[in-house]
Design a protein around this motif. Structure first.
Motif, PDB file in Angstrom:
ATOM      1  N   GLU A 134      12.234  77.241  24.341  1.00  0.00           N
ATOM      2  CA  GLU A 134      11.431  76.104  23.478  1.00  0.00           C
ATOM      3  C   GLU A 134      11.255  76.433  21.906  1.00  0.00           C
ATOM      4  O   GLU A 134      11.671  75.490  21.247  1.00  0.00           O
ATOM      5  N   TRP A 136      16.822  73.801  27.179  1.00  0.00           N
ATOM      6  CA  TRP A 136      16.211  72.939  25.928  1.00  0.00           C
ATOM      7  C   TRP A 136      16.879  72.162  25.048  1.00  0.00           C
ATOM      8  O   TRP A 136      18.166  72.628  24.841  1.00  0.00           O
ATOM      9  N   PHE A 145      13.341  68.177  24.313  1.00  0.00           N
ATOM     10  CA  PHE A 145      12.974  68.323  25.565  1.00  0.00           C
ATOM     11  C   PHE A 145      13.694  69.152  26.600  1.00  0.00           C
ATOM     12  O   PHE A 145      14.531  69.778  26.163  1.00  0.00           O
ATOM     13  N   HIS A 146      13.277  69.280  27.517  1.00  0.00           N
ATOM     14  CA  HIS A 146      13.587  70.356  28.594  1.00  0.00           C
ATOM     15  C   HIS A 146      14.070  69.987  30.097  1.00  0.00           C
ATOM     16  O   HIS A 146      13.520  68.929  30.685  1.00  0.00           O
ATOM     17  N   ARG A 171       8.690  67.451  24.338  1.00  0.00           N
ATOM     18  CA  ARG A 171       8.513  67.037  25.914  1.00  0.00           C
ATOM     19  C   ARG A 171       8.919  68.009  26.860  1.00  0.00           C
ATOM     20  O   ARG A 171       9.938  68.653  26.799  1.00  0.00           O
ATOM     21  N   THR A 172       8.436  67.930  28.174  1.00  0.00           N
ATOM     22  CA  THR A 172       8.818  68.733  28.993  1.00  0.00           C
ATOM     23  C   THR A 172       9.250  67.908  30.202  1.00  0.00           C
ATOM     24  O   THR A 172       9.181  66.310  29.941  1.00  0.00           O
ATOM     25  N   GLU A 173       9.845  68.252  31.120  1.00  0.00           N
ATOM     26  CA  GLU A 173      10.347  67.228  32.267  1.00  0.00           C
ATOM     27  C   GLU A 173       8.990  66.447  32.968  1.00  0.00           C
ATOM     28  O   GLU A 173       9.339  65.502  33.419  1.00  0.00           O
ATOM     29  N   GLU A 174       7.817  67.072  32.757  1.00  0.00           N
ATOM     30  CA  GLU A 174       6.896  66.187  33.313  1.00  0.00           C
ATOM     31  C   GLU A 174       5.960  65.498  32.438  1.00  0.00           C
ATOM     32  O   GLU A 174       5.295  64.497  32.830  1.00  0.00           O
ATOM     33  N   SER A 215       3.972  67.434  25.863  1.00  0.00           N
ATOM     34  CA  SER A 215       3.362  68.663  25.874  1.00  0.00           C
ATOM     35  C   SER A 215       2.286  68.550  24.701  1.00  0.00           C
ATOM     36  O   SER A 215       2.127  67.599  24.174  1.00  0.00           O
TER      37      SER A 215
END
Length: 75
Positions: free
Chosen positions: A33, A15, A9-10, A54-57, A60
């Motif tokens: 990443e 990362w 995750f970010h 995963r990203t913060e949003e 992915s």
């Protein structure tokens, strides 16, 4: 994801990898990443668990080759 699976995750431009269900990160942080995913996939392979990026949003579209854990296979 099940507890024990690996998540990449970010957060705030950095990362990380962690074991699902734990708050601490697994190992070092990464600037890219690609570096984090490589380490996360390696950890997932070693533990024979699933790996998710995963990203913060949210999740992915990059699905790991190790998404299917032997516990999920039928037959």
């Amino acid at each position: 994801m099940a507890a024990g699976d690996i998540e990449t995750f970010h957060r705030n431009g950095i990362w990380f990898n962690r074991i699902e269900g734990e708050s601490q990160t697994l190992g070092a942080s990464f600037e890219t990443e690609a570096e984090a995913v490589k380490a996360g996939r390696g950890a997932a392979m070693a533990r024979q668990v699933a790996h998710t990026v995963r990203t913060e949003e949210g999740p992915s579209k990059d699905e790991s080759a190790y998404e299917r854990h032997p516990r999920d296979l039928i037959g």
